[in-house]
Each structure stands twice: as structure tokens, then as C-alpha cells.
Design an enzyme around this catalytic site. Structure first.
Site, PDB file in Angstrom:
ATOM      1  N   ASP A   1     -14.976  40.351  37.196  1.00 39.81           N
ATOM      2  CA  ASP A   1     -15.844  40.787  36.094  1.00 39.81           C
ATOM      3  C   ASP A   1     -17.194  41.287  36.620  1.00 39.81           C
ATOM      4  O   ASP A   1     -17.680  40.818  37.652  1.00 39.81           O
ATOM      5  CB  ASP A   1     -16.057  39.609  35.132  1.00 39.81           C
ATOM      6  N   GLY A   2     -17.780  42.204  35.859  1.00 38.51           N
ATOM      7  CA  GLY A   2     -19.132  42.666  36.171  1.00 38.51           C
ATOM      8  C   GLY A   2     -19.216  44.101  36.676  1.00 38.51           C
ATOM      9  O   GLY A   2     -20.297  44.578  37.016  1.00 38.51           O
ATOM     10  N   ASN A   3     -18.074  44.804  36.691  1.00 36.22           N
ATOM     11  CA  ASN A   3     -18.082  46.193  37.181  1.00 36.22           C
ATOM     12  C   ASN A   3     -18.979  47.076  36.314  1.00 36.22           C
ATOM     13  O   ASN A   3     -19.741  47.891  36.830  1.00 36.22           O
ATOM     14  CB  ASN A   3     -16.666  46.781  37.152  1.00 36.22           C
TER      15      ASN A   3
ATOM     16  N   ARG B   1     -21.516  46.230  34.340  1.00 38.69           N
ATOM     17  CA  ARG B   1     -22.949  45.918  34.501  1.00 38.69           C
ATOM     18  C   ARG B   1     -23.480  46.433  35.832  1.00 38.69           C
ATOM     19  O   ARG B   1     -24.597  46.923  35.918  1.00 38.69           O
ATOM     20  CB  ARG B   1     -23.166  44.397  34.387  1.00 38.69           C
TER      21      ARG B   1
ATOM     22  N   HIS C   1     -15.992  50.354  38.405  1.00 36.34           N
ATOM     23  CA  HIS C   1     -14.588  49.993  38.666  1.00 36.34           C
ATOM     24  C   HIS C   1     -14.158  50.479  40.061  1.00 36.34           C
ATOM     25  O   HIS C   1     -13.399  49.798  40.756  1.00 36.34           O
ATOM     26  CB  HIS C   1     -13.674  50.576  37.587  1.00 36.34           C
TER      27      HIS C   1
ATOM     28  N   GLU D   1      -6.080  42.550  26.238  1.00 31.71           N
ATOM     29  CA  GLU D   1      -7.137  42.879  25.264  1.00 31.71           C
ATOM     30  C   GLU D   1      -7.942  44.123  25.714  1.00 31.71           C
ATOM     31  O   GLU D   1      -8.683  44.697  24.924  1.00 31.71           O
ATOM     32  CB  GLU D   1      -8.105  41.696  25.102  1.00 31.71           C
TER      33      GLU D   1
ATOM     34  N   TRP E   1      -7.082  47.076  26.174  1.00 33.32           N
ATOM     35  CA  TRP E   1      -6.706  48.332  25.512  1.00 33.32           C
ATOM     36  C   TRP E   1      -7.751  48.722  24.465  1.00 33.32           C
ATOM     37  O   TRP E   1      -7.827  49.874  24.054  1.00 33.32           O
ATOM     38  CB  TRP E   1      -5.343  48.219  24.835  1.00 33.32           C
TER      39      TRP E   1
ATOM     40  N   LEU F   1      -0.108  36.523  52.800  1.00 36.39           N
ATOM     41  CA  LEU F   1      -0.716  36.255  51.493  1.00 36.39           C
ATOM     42  C   LEU F   1       0.134  36.828  50.348  1.00 36.39           C
ATOM     43  O   LEU F   1       0.594  37.964  50.433  1.00 36.39           O
ATOM     44  CB  LEU F   1      -2.100  36.929  51.460  1.00 36.39           C
TER      45      LEU F   1
ATOM     46  N   ARG G   1     -14.988  33.032  38.761  1.00 35.95           N
ATOM     47  CA  ARG G   1     -15.420  34.080  37.827  1.00 35.95           C
ATOM     48  C   ARG G   1     -16.767  34.635  38.260  1.00 35.95           C
ATOM     49  O   ARG G   1     -17.807  34.015  38.010  1.00 35.95           O
ATOM     50  CB  ARG G   1     -15.502  33.546  36.397  1.00 35.95           C
TER      51      ARG G   1
ATOM     52  N   ARG H   1     -16.288  31.774  30.721  1.00 30.19           N
ATOM     53  CA  ARG H   1     -15.081  31.893  29.889  1.00 30.19           C
ATOM     54  C   ARG H   1     -13.842  32.014  30.763  1.00 30.19           C
ATOM     55  O   ARG H   1     -13.903  32.482  31.893  1.00 30.19           O
ATOM     56  CB  ARG H   1     -15.154  33.182  29.049  1.00 30.19           C
TER      57      ARG H   1
ATOM     58  N   SER I   1     -11.079  33.649  29.365  1.00 32.35           N
ATOM     59  CA  SER I   1     -10.615  34.990  28.953  1.00 32.35           C
ATOM     60  C   SER I   1      -9.104  35.201  29.050  1.00 32.35           C
ATOM     61  O   SER I   1      -8.647  36.249  29.503  1.00 32.35           O
ATOM     62  CB  SER I   1     -11.342  36.077  29.757  1.00 32.35           C
TER      63      SER I   1
HETATM   64  C1  FPP Z   1     -13.996  43.910  34.310  1.00 33.11           C
HETATM   65  O1  FPP Z   1     -15.343  44.339  34.449  1.00 33.11           O
HETATM   66  C2  FPP Z   1     -13.126  44.669  35.207  1.00 33.11           C
HETATM   67  C3  FPP Z   1     -12.021  45.390  34.833  1.00 33.11           C
HETATM   68  C4  FPP Z   1     -11.548  45.460  33.441  1.00 33.11           C
HETATM   69  C5  FPP Z   1     -11.248  46.182  35.813  1.00 33.11           C
HETATM   70  C6  FPP Z   1     -10.980  45.506  37.127  1.00 33.11           C
HETATM   71  C7  FPP Z   1     -10.341  46.466  38.034  1.00 33.11           C
HETATM   72  C8  FPP Z   1     -10.637  46.600  39.335  1.00 33.11           C
HETATM   73  C9  FPP Z   1     -11.605  45.728  40.036  1.00 33.11           C
HETATM   74  C10 FPP Z   1      -9.904  47.604  40.148  1.00 33.11           C
HETATM   75  C11 FPP Z   1      -8.728  46.898  40.745  1.00 33.11           C
HETATM   76  C12 FPP Z   1      -7.736  47.783  41.332  1.00 33.11           C
HETATM   77  C13 FPP Z   1      -6.394  47.499  41.416  1.00 33.11           C
HETATM   78  C14 FPP Z   1      -5.535  48.342  42.251  1.00 33.11           C
HETATM   79  C15 FPP Z   1      -5.735  46.361  40.727  1.00 33.11           C
HETATM   80  P1  FPP Z   1     -16.134  44.811  33.175  1.00 33.11           P
HETATM   81  O2  FPP Z   1     -15.935  46.284  32.987  1.00 33.11           O
HETATM   82  O3  FPP Z   1     -15.723  43.981  31.989  1.00 33.11           O
HETATM   83  O4  FPP Z   1     -17.615  44.492  33.560  1.00 33.11           O
HETATM   84  P2  FPP Z   1     -18.801  44.152  32.560  1.00 33.11           P
HETATM   85  O5  FPP Z   1     -18.517  42.786  32.007  1.00 33.11           O
HETATM   86  O6  FPP Z   1     -19.990  44.179  33.440  1.00 33.11           O
HETATM   87  O7  FPP Z   1     -18.811  45.234  31.518  1.00 33.11           O
END
Ligand code: FPP
Length: 236
Positions: A12-14, A16, A29, A59, A61, A123, A180, A186, A188
Site C-alpha cells: 500500500d501507498g503507491n 500517496r 504503481h 474491491e 475494480w 521461494l 502493511r 487494516r 483489507s
Molecule cells: C495499493 O496502493 C497498490 C495497488 C492497488 C497496486 C499494487 C501493485 C503493484 C505494487 C505492482 C505489482 C506488480 C505485479 C507484477 C504483481 P494504493 O494505490 O492504494 O496507494 P494509496 O493508498 O497511497 O492510494
């Protein structure tokens, strides 16, 4: 000292991370993908048995269509591009979730990744995609109900072990440590059955910034925890 066999991460956190830099969410991402590559390598080197990662929840989607489409394209591209490195690292990739609901491109590349690495002995990387913990439990219940309806099984024969063996990854050990990043407290809907006795480690570090040292800090914190599995403090 307890050593974690199965670690699960809610990546999580991409969003932000990108927002803080004035970048589009997809840039976060893309950076999250790099973090995943780092942490898969580190997990193998550390000697973890299983790493489960939450790539896309059932969720997710509900996100804007453009973000969903871009994430699907990212999954397809990343799984194809990373395959040689997974092979080189002897990683056995698996995929958990309702794959039949994914678009054909990412579905096929995820299935190919699992098929082509299935004999690897290092792994185990369990990628949860279109995954929901409640959906997994419902799918297991339906599988068992069908066997009962076919006369193959009696309802009273369903116990915890049989239920666990009806989940998406029946042979994996339960989750020891759930990490997390991103600071939210959470679960989730991730691996609900499998985290029953997991220790939870939340860190404010955003997933794109997550490094091997953060994984090592989480594992070190885990080793200091007293796992009780319902027993009294200090009881052996
Ligand atoms: C949640 O961050 C992250 C995701 C919904 C996508 C995660 C996907 C990747 C890390 C790429 C992985 C690649 C493969 C091949 C599986 P968020 O967007 O909810 O962050 P936010 O809470 O800061 O908005």
C-alpha cells in the site's frame, strides 16, 4: 526464537508516493513494481519459504477505469518481463484470486508465470490478484458444498483442516507475519483465513520506498514477539 516461514505484504501507498511528488498515480504503481522486485529477491536471499503479495483486491475494480486498465497492463507486462529473473532466482510463482474475471492478457501472463515456474524449489511467491479473503472462503465453501451434494462428503466431515485444504493454496503454511506499509491499521480482506494467528506489523513507509532493511526490521520485530496461539502468557 520464532522464525517466519510465510510473510504476507499489503503493498500500500503507491498513490500517496506519486501524489507527494506531483506525479500520476500510475507512476507510484510503476515504482511499486520495482519495490516488489527488490523484496522478492531479498526474501529469497533471506530464505523465506513463502511471500504473499496483494497486487489487486476484488474491491479494486471500483477505482477509476483508467487506473484499473493501467494496472492490468502493468501486471501483464511485469509478469512477462520478470519471468527470466524469477527463473534465475528459482522462485516458484503462484497466483491466487478469481482469475477467470481478469482480462485475457493479464490472466494469461499470470497463468504462464505460474506454469513456467512450478518446478522451481526456492521461494514461493504467491501473487494475489483479483483476490478477496471473503471470496476465497466463499469459493472454498462452494467447493465443499458441491462435494456434499455429489454424495462424496458428509457435512459433519468438514473440519478446520479440510476447510483449509479447500482454499486457493492448500499446501502453504499459515501466514506468520503480515506487513502493511503505508500506515493503515487494516487487514483489507487479505488472506482472512490464513492470518488467523499472524503477527501484524504496520509501518508508515510507503510501498515504493520499502527496502530490504524494512523487511529485515519487520522480521526482527516478529522474532521478538511472543506467539501464544490462544495460550496464557509464558505457558509452553
Ligand atoms: C495499493 O496502493 C497498490 C495497488 C492497488 C497496486 C499494487 C501493485 C503493484 C505494487 C505492482 C505489482 C506488480 C505485479 C507484477 C504483481 P494504493 O494505490 O492504494 O496507494 P494509496 O493508498 O497511497 O492510494
Amino acid at each position: 526464537m520464532a522464525v517466519a516461514r510465510h510473510v504476507a505484504i499489503i503493498m500500500d501507498g503507491n498513490g500517496r508516493w506519486a501524489q507527494e511528488r506531483g506525479l500520476p498515480r500510475m507512476a507510484g504503481h510503476a515504482e511499486g513494481r520495482k519495490a516488489m522486485k527488490r523484496i522478492v529477491r531479498a526474501s529469497g536471499e533471506i530464505g523465506l519459504e513463502v511471500l504473499s503479495v496483494y497486487a489487486f483486491s476484488s474491491e479494486n475494480w471500483a477505482r477509476p477505469q483508467a487506473e484499473v486498465d493501467a494496472l492490468m497492463a502493468l501486471f501483464e507486462q511485469a509478469t512477462r518481463e520478470e519471468l527470466p529473473e524469477l527463473q534465475e532466482q528459482n522462485v516458484q510463482a503462484r497466483v491466487s484470486g478469481r482469475l477467470h474475471e481478469l482480462p485475457p492478457g493479464p490472466r494469461q501472463s499470470l497463468l504462464d508465470m505460474a506454469e513456467q515456474t512450478k518446478h522451481n524449489t526456492g521461494l514461493i511467491l504467491n501473487v494475489a490478484c483479483n483476490y478477496g479473503g471473503q471470496a476465497e472462503i466463499v469459493d472454498a465453501a462452494q467447493k465443499l458444498a458441491r462435494r456434499c451434494a455429489d454424495g462424496e462428503l458428509k457435512p459433519e466431515e468438514i473440519d478446520r483442516d479440510l476447510f483449509a485444504r479447500s482454499l486457493y493454496q492448500p499446501d502453504l503454511p499459515p501466514v506468520d507475519l503480515l506487513i502493511r506499509p503505508g500506515g493503515e491499521m487494516r487487514v483489507s480482506n487479505f488472506l482472512l483465513w490464513e492470518i488467523a494467528y499472524a503477527e501484524i506489523y504496520v509501518t508508515p513507509v510507503l510501498w515504493p520506498d520499502f527496502q530490504r532493511e524494512h523487511l529485515e526490521a519487520a522480521l526482527a520485530a516478529f522474532e521478538k514477539r511472543e506467539r501464544r496461539f490462544g495460550k496464557a502468557p509464558g505457558q509452553t
